[in-house]
Design a protein around this motif. Structure first.
Motif, PDB file in Angstrom:
ATOM      1  N   HIS A   1       0.819  -1.213   0.000  1.00 45.16           N
ATOM      2  CA  HIS A   1       0.000   0.000   0.000  1.00 45.16           C
ATOM      3  C   HIS A   1       0.857   1.270   0.000  1.00 45.16           C
ATOM      4  O   HIS A   1       0.299   2.374   0.052  1.00 45.16           O
ATOM      5  N   SER A   2       2.175   1.127  -0.006  1.00 47.98           N
ATOM      6  CA  SER A   2       3.096   2.279   0.038  1.00 47.98           C
ATOM      7  C   SER A   2       2.751   3.205   1.198  1.00 47.98           C
ATOM      8  O   SER A   2       2.794   4.432   1.079  1.00 47.98           O
ATOM      9  N   SER A   3       2.445   2.627   2.351  1.00 43.74           N
ATOM     10  CA  SER A   3       1.843   3.398   3.442  1.00 43.74           C
ATOM     11  C   SER A   3       2.760   4.467   4.022  1.00 43.74           C
ATOM     12  O   SER A   3       2.273   5.503   4.502  1.00 43.74           O
ATOM     13  N   GLU A   4       4.087   4.259   3.979  1.00 42.78           N
ATOM     14  CA  GLU A   4       4.948   5.305   4.550  1.00 42.78           C
ATOM     15  C   GLU A   4       4.992   6.539   3.663  1.00 42.78           C
ATOM     16  O   GLU A   4       5.374   7.619   4.115  1.00 42.78           O
ATOM     17  N   ALA A   5       4.581   6.419   2.426  1.00 41.93           N
ATOM     18  CA  ALA A   5       4.583   7.585   1.534  1.00 41.93           C
ATOM     19  C   ALA A   5       3.667   8.683   2.053  1.00 41.93           C
ATOM     20  O   ALA A   5       3.949   9.877   1.875  1.00 41.93           O
ATOM     21  N   TYR A   6       2.578   8.302   2.710  1.00 42.72           N
ATOM     22  CA  TYR A   6       1.598   9.291   3.172  1.00 42.72           C
ATOM     23  C   TYR A   6       1.386   9.257   4.675  1.00 42.72           C
ATOM     24  O   TYR A   6       0.461   9.870   5.201  1.00 42.72           O
ATOM     25  N   ALA A   7       2.273   8.574   5.416  1.00 43.15           N
ATOM     26  CA  ALA A   7       2.164   8.512   6.871  1.00 43.15           C
ATOM     27  C   ALA A   7       2.531   9.861   7.491  1.00 43.15           C
ATOM     28  O   ALA A   7       3.445  10.549   7.007  1.00 43.15           O
ATOM     29  N   GLU A   8       1.862  10.211   8.568  1.00 43.19           N
ATOM     30  CA  GLU A   8       2.143  11.490   9.229  1.00 43.19           C
ATOM     31  C   GLU A   8       3.594  11.579   9.679  1.00 43.19           C
ATOM     32  O   GLU A   8       4.219  12.647   9.625  1.00 43.19           O
ATOM     33  N   GLN A   9       4.153  10.447  10.133  1.00 44.78           N
ATOM     34  CA  GLN A   9       5.543  10.401  10.557  1.00 44.78           C
ATOM     35  C   GLN A   9       6.428   9.711   9.519  1.00 44.78           C
ATOM     36  O   GLN A   9       7.475   9.154   9.857  1.00 44.78           O
ATOM     37  N   GLY A  10       5.997   9.747   8.260  1.00 47.78           N
ATOM     38  CA  GLY A  10       6.837   9.232   7.194  1.00 47.78           C
ATOM     39  C   GLY A  10       8.138  10.018   7.116  1.00 47.78           C
ATOM     40  O   GLY A  10       8.242  11.145   7.613  1.00 47.78           O
ATOM     41  N   ILE A  11       9.133   9.445   6.479  1.00 55.51           N
ATOM     42  CA  ILE A  11      10.446  10.074   6.490  1.00 55.51           C
ATOM     43  C   ILE A  11      10.445  11.415   5.765  1.00 55.51           C
ATOM     44  O   ILE A  11      11.103  12.374   6.199  1.00 55.51           O
ATOM     45  N   VAL A  12       9.727  11.531   4.662  1.00 56.02           N
ATOM     46  CA  VAL A  12       9.677  12.827   3.970  1.00 56.02           C
ATOM     47  C   VAL A  12       8.943  13.856   4.825  1.00 56.02           C
ATOM     48  O   VAL A  12       9.357  15.022   4.917  1.00 56.02           O
ATOM     49  N   GLN A  13       7.867  13.447   5.457  1.00 51.25           N
ATOM     50  CA  GLN A  13       7.111  14.371   6.303  1.00 51.25           C
ATOM     51  C   GLN A  13       7.994  14.886   7.451  1.00 51.25           C
ATOM     52  O   GLN A  13       7.974  16.085   7.779  1.00 51.25           O
ATOM     53  N   GLN A  14       8.781  13.994   8.056  1.00 50.17           N
ATOM     54  CA  GLN A  14       9.713  14.430   9.099  1.00 50.17           C
ATOM     55  C   GLN A  14      10.760  15.382   8.529  1.00 50.17           C
ATOM     56  O   GLN A  14      11.127  16.385   9.173  1.00 50.17           O
ATOM     57  N   ALA A  15      11.242  15.068   7.343  1.00 51.96           N
ATOM     58  CA  ALA A  15      12.277  15.898   6.728  1.00 51.96           C
ATOM     59  C   ALA A  15      11.759  17.300   6.408  1.00 51.96           C
ATOM     60  O   ALA A  15      12.478  18.289   6.583  1.00 51.96           O
ATOM     61  N   VAL A  16      10.517  17.391   5.936  1.00 55.03           N
ATOM     62  CA  VAL A  16       9.935  18.710   5.652  1.00 55.03           C
ATOM     63  C   VAL A  16       9.953  19.569   6.909  1.00 55.03           C
ATOM     64  O   VAL A  16      10.408  20.731   6.898  1.00 55.03           O
ATOM     65  N   ARG A  17       9.463  18.992   8.004  1.00 53.93           N
ATOM     66  CA  ARG A  17       9.412  19.757   9.249  1.00 53.93           C
ATOM     67  C   ARG A  17      10.816  20.139   9.724  1.00 53.93           C
ATOM     68  O   ARG A  17      11.030  21.249  10.250  1.00 53.93           O
ATOM     69  N   ALA A  18      11.774  19.242   9.526  1.00 55.96           N
ATOM     70  CA  ALA A  18      13.146  19.520   9.953  1.00 55.96           C
ATOM     71  C   ALA A  18      13.748  20.675   9.169  1.00 55.96           C
ATOM     72  O   ALA A  18      14.407  21.558   9.740  1.00 55.96           O
ATOM     73  N   VAL A  19      13.550  20.680   7.854  1.00 55.73           N
ATOM     74  CA  VAL A  19      14.080  21.773   7.030  1.00 55.73           C
ATOM     75  C   VAL A  19      13.481  23.099   7.460  1.00 55.73           C
ATOM     76  O   VAL A  19      14.190  24.109   7.605  1.00 55.73           O
ATOM     77  N   LYS A  20      12.183  23.103   7.689  1.00 57.66           N
ATOM     78  CA  LYS A  20      11.517  24.341   8.084  1.00 57.66           C
ATOM     79  C   LYS A  20      11.960  24.805   9.473  1.00 57.66           C
ATOM     80  O   LYS A  20      11.989  26.013   9.757  1.00 57.66           O
TER      81      LYS A  20
END
Length: 326
Positions: free
Chosen positions: A90-109
Motif C-alpha cells: 500500500h506504500s503506506s509510509e509515503a503518506y504517513a504522518e511520521q513518514g520520512i519525507v514528512q519528518q524531513a519537511v518539518r526539519a528543514v523548516k
C-alpha cells in the motif's frame, strides 16, 4: 596583404573579461538551483551513495546540518526524497504522518523557514515492487494509484511542503493532486510536474540512492520513450490543462532539444532535472583527471539555462554554489 573589407569583427566583444561579462546572455545564480536531499530514518546516518560520490543518505539531525550549510551558500530550494524504514503493497509510509519525507519537511523548516521545500511525490521507494504506481497481477494500475499519490501530496502539504512534485507519470495525476489539495484546503500549494520524464538509462545511480529499482520489468509502460519529442508536447499540454504550475524535463543533458521545445511552446516556469547518471559520469571523469570538474559542470548548468530552463535540479548544486561564490 590586402585584407577584405566589410567583414564583422565579432571578437571585439570578447576582447576582455569585463566586456565578455557585460554582453553575457545567460548567467548562473545559486537561486537557479534546487538541491536534492535523501532523508533516512535513524540517528547519526551519513551514508555515501556508492554510485554518487558526495551524495548521502542523511538522518534527520544531519539533514538539518546540511540545510544550514546550503543556506549559508545561498541555495534557497531543496527537493526531498525519502528512504523509508519499511515497504508494503500500500506504500503506506509515503503518506504517513511520521513518514520520512514528512519528518524531513518539518526539519528543514525548523532550520530555515524561508527555504522552499519541494517534495517528490511517488510510490516507487515505498512498495516492494519498486514501481511508481500500484501493482496488480504484474500490471501497474493507473487510476487506483492516483488515490495514493494524491493522499501523499496532501500529507506533504500538511507537513509544511511549499511545492509538491509528482514524478510517477500516471495519467491524470496533476488533476488528481490538484483536486485533493484544493479539497484539503491547500489551494495555494503549487504542483511542479515531472511532465516530460523519459524511461532513461541515466537514472541508474538514483535507484541506488532511493532503493527504488523495480523488482520486475521496467518503467517503459509509463515513462516516455527517449526517441519521442512530439509526445513531450502532448504530456506538457495535458499537465497545463490539468493545473500544473511548473513543467519539468528529465533527464536534462541528452534532452536539451526537449527543454527548448517545451520553453518555446509553454510559458510556465520550466525545470531541468540534471539526473544522477549525468552527475556520476562527470564525477567519475573528474576523479580520473579527464576533465576540469568546475569548468565542465558550470558550462553544463549554463547550457540548461541557455536551452530554456528557469530552474535546475542538480546534485552539483552545493559545489556549484561554492564555485560561484569563489
Amino acid at each position: 596583404m590586402q585584407l577584405p573589407t566589410g567583414f564583422q569583427r565579432l571578437r571585439r566583444l570578447r576582447r576582455t573579461a569585463g566586456i565578455r561579462s557585460m554582453v553575457r546572455e545567460h548567467v548562473l545564480n545559486t537561486k537557479d538551483f534546487i538541491y536534492p536531499l535523501f532523508a533516512a530514518h535513524g540517528t547519526g546516518v551519513k551514508e555515501e551513495i556508492a554510485s554518487m560520490p558526495g551524495v548521502y543518505h542523511l538522518s534527520i539531525e544531519l539533514l538539518k546540518r546540511e540545510v544550514e550549510e546550503i543556506s549559508e551558500l545561498g541555495i534557497e530550494s531543496v527537493l526531498l526524497f525519502g528512504v523509508p524504514a519499511h515497504k508494503d503493497e500500500h506504500s503506506s509510509e509515503a503518506y504517513a504522518e511520521q513518514g520520512i519525507v514528512q519528518q524531513a519537511v518539518r526539519a528543514v523548516k525548523d532550520v530555515n523557514p524561508d527555504m522552499t521545500v519541494i517534495t517528490d511525490v511517488c510510490l516507487c521507494a515505498y512498495n516492494p515492487d519498486g514501481h511508481c504506481g500500484i501493482v496488480r497481477d504484474g500490471q501497474i494500475v493507473n487510476d487506483d494509484s492516483l488515490v495514493l499519490l494524491a493522499k501523499t501530496a496532501v500529507s506533504h502539504a500538511h507537513a509544511g511542503a511549499d511545492i509538491v512534485a509528482p514524478s510517477d507519470m500516471m495519467d491524470g495525476r496533476i488533476a488528481a493532486l490538484r483536486a485533493a489539495l484544493d479539497q484539503a484546503g491547500f489551494l495555494d500549494i503549487p504542483i511542479m510536474s515531472y511532465s516530460v520524464k523519459y524511461a532513461s538509462a541515466f537514472y541508474g545511480p538514483f535507484r541506488d540512492a532511493a532503493h527504488s529499482a523495480p523488482s520486475f520489468g521496467d518503467r517503459k509502460t509509463y515513462q516516455m520513450d527517449p526517441a519521442n519529442s512530439r509526445e513531450a508536447m502532448r504530456e506538457s499540454m495535458a499537465d497545463v490543462e490539468e493545473g500544473a504550475d511548473f513543467l519539468m524535463v528529465k533527464p536534462a543533458m541528452a534532452y536539451m532539444d526537449i527543454i527548448r521545445q517545451v520553453r518555446d511552446n509553454f510559458d510556465l516556469p520550466l525545470v531541468a532535472y540534471n539526473v544522477s547518471g549525468e552527475y556520476s559520469m562527470l564525477k567519475a571523469a573528474a576523479q580520473n583527471g579527464w576533465i576540469d570538474e568546475r569548468q565542465v559542470v558550470l558550462e553544463l548548468l549554463t547550457g540548461f539555462k541557455r536551452a530554456g530552463a528557469d530552474l535546475i535540479i542538480t546534485y552539483h548544486a552545493k559545489e556549484a554554489a561554492q564555485w560561484l561564490r569563489g
